[in-house]
Design an enzyme around this catalytic site. Structure first.
Site, PDB file in Angstrom:
ATOM      1  N   HIS A  25     -24.334 -37.455  -6.601  1.00  0.00           N
ATOM      2  CA  HIS A  25     -25.752 -37.607  -6.296  1.00  0.00           C
ATOM      3  C   HIS A  25     -26.021 -38.474  -5.067  1.00  0.00           C
ATOM      4  CE1 HIS A  25     -27.515 -35.653  -9.872  1.00  0.00           C
ATOM      5  NE2 HIS A  25     -26.405 -36.048 -10.457  1.00  0.00           N
ATOM      6  N   LYS A  28     -25.680 -30.263  -5.053  1.00  0.00           N
ATOM      7  CA  LYS A  28     -26.886 -31.043  -4.797  1.00  0.00           C
ATOM      8  C   LYS A  28     -27.367 -30.782  -3.373  1.00  0.00           C
ATOM      9  CE  LYS A  28     -25.568 -33.002  -8.741  1.00  0.00           C
ATOM     10  NZ  LYS A  28     -24.400 -32.539  -9.513  1.00  0.00           N
ATOM     11  N   SER A  57     -26.951 -40.926 -12.080  1.00  0.00           N
ATOM     12  CA  SER A  57     -27.917 -39.845 -12.252  1.00  0.00           C
ATOM     13  C   SER A  57     -28.943 -40.107 -13.350  1.00  0.00           C
ATOM     14  CB  SER A  57     -27.184 -38.532 -12.554  1.00  0.00           C
ATOM     15  OG  SER A  57     -26.448 -38.633 -13.759  1.00  0.00           O
TER      16      SER A  57
END
Length: 440
Positions: A261, A293, A233
């Site tokens: 992610h 996310k 990230s």
């Protein structure tokens, strides 16, 4: 005029150096071992929160920012949906500070699914799932995640951070070894600390160093697990999963991939690192991901073989002693999975706009570090003061991007971190990068 500029620059540099010295001293003081004190000699710093090392460090940072005339970029209030654009203080800005990668948070179908679940089950299931908080929608989500991954089962936790903390803290113990990439997320580090296992890190994405560690240390422990992230990230890069699987099999250890992610982002259909690397999902022992996310909610999950999932479902403290995930969040995640499968073009658009961003950034000689140009792209500025100041200047010009400052990263790696959405346009990218280049 030149003398004034030099004087101002020198002043800023001295303030920054002083700030770093104070921060390092605060860290040193915090790391000193506790001493035995008589009750009458206990100083204020051991019984007052305004003397806590973390609070003192925060005050040092705030004072330094005030001296440098840098406005805090943190805790800005978004007044609506945060996607490719957002509203802050009544102004619309191009937004690069949210990980709504596939623009599914706020999607009408996702909202409708969450609303219907709320009307049926309420806003809370009001109990731990093992006691009386279980609802049909919980298992529906877990089965959907397991099908997407191509594994036996999955279990959903109410917090993404707690997913790693509780999973690692429960599965491993004092006779075990946890080896992780040096850039691994805080949640895995805290989980490793909780477990009591020995913890070792290897240099970022350096699998030769990992192999050396395994050859040297594997035989000294019972269970060993390697932990990496599917997409880092801070830097926007990813590991070589095929080689990780080879090392795991060769040394008879577990492999855990944190896909917070990467799920919904990597691969042609967004199925994550394994799709990108063309690796069978069952070659990885523990898949971890979040709902916050691409899945439009909050919470985390573990996916893998039945024995792993059943073990966690019945005995992992973060699941056992926490309330079940709210039904509207579960419904939003299920619907997001459906839309992902139905509309793979969202993933392709995200990849296309990300490639455009990094190509244009490099053409402007901006330092994007090791980013692979998918969803997360840093622009490294090498100075916390510069990163904070330029973030503030961009904000004033209608562009919202967060600075990442020391001590979150080394001072030489201070940066702006850009999160891309499939809804960003080339015009927005051009405006942003040209403005940034002019400021630099």
């Amino acid at each position: 005029m030149v003398a004034k500029k030099l004087s101002r620059d020198l002043k800023q540099k001295l303030i920054q150096q002083s700030l770093q010295r104070k921060l390092k001293q605060a860290e040193t003081d915090a790391a000193k071992p506790a001493v035995s004190l008589k009750e009458t000699t206990i100083p204020d710093k051991f019984c007052r929160f305004d003397q806590h090392p973390g609070y003192i460090q925060m005050q040092i940072i705030n004072r330094g920012a005030e001296q440098l005339g840098v406005e805090s970029p943190f805790f800005r209030v978004h007044e609506g949906l945060a996607g490719a654009t957002t509203i802050i203080a009544g102004h619309e800005l191009i937004n690069f500070a949210s990980y709504n990668y596939l623009n599914l948070s706020g999607h009408p179908e996702v909202n409708q699914a969450a609303t219907q679940a709320m009307q049926r089950y309420g806003t809370s299931v009001s109990a731990s799932r093992i006691v009386s908080g279980e609802r049909p929608i919980h298992r529906e989500l877990e089965h959907a995640l397991a099908r997407t991954y191509g594994v036996d089962d999955a279990v959903v936790f109410v917090s993404g951070h707690a997913t790693n903390v509780s999973t690692l803290g429960y599965l491993f113990g004092a006779k075990d070894l946890i080896i992780h990439d040096e850039y691994i997320h805080n949640s895995s580090i805290v989980g490793a600390q909780l477990s009591g296992a020995r913890r070792l890190s290897f240099p970022h994405n350096d699998l030769d160093a990992l192999e050396h560690l395994l050859k040297e240390r594997r035989h000294q422990f019972e269970r060993v697990v390697i932990i990496v992230e599917g997409l880092y990230s801070m830097d926007g890069d990813f590991p070589d999963l095929k080689r990780l699987v080879q090392l795991k099999q060769q040394h008879r250890v577990f492999l855990m991939v944190d896909e917070a992610h990467s799920f919904g982002v990597l691969g042609n259909s967004g199925k994550g690192l394994r799709e990108l690397a063309d690796v069978d999902a069952t070659d990885v022992d523990i898949w971890m991901g979040t709902l916050s996310k691409t899945l439009s909610g909050c919470g985390g999950f573990i996916a893998g073989e039945s024995a792993l999932v059943e073990n966690l479902r019945h005995l992992s403290p973060g699941f056992l002693y926490s309330v079940g995930i709210p039904a509207p969040i579960a419904a939003a995640a299920i619907k997001s999975l459906e839309i992902m499968a139905r509309e793979p073009d969202r993933v392709r658009r995200l990849r296309s706009i990300s490639e455009y961003f990094i190509t244009q950034a490099k053409a402007l000689k901006l330092n994007t570090g090791d980013s692979r140009g998918i969803a997360i792209i840093p622009v490294i500025l090498g100075s916390s003061v510069n990163a904070a100041r330029i973030s503030s200047a961009l904000f004033d010009r209608g562009i919202n991007v967060q600075p990442i400052l020391y001590p979150a990263v080394p001072e030489k790696s201070a940066r702006l971190r850009f999160f891309l959405s499939c809804e960003h346009t080339q015009e927005q990218i051009d405006t942003t990068l040209n403005t940034l280049a002019s400021l630099l």
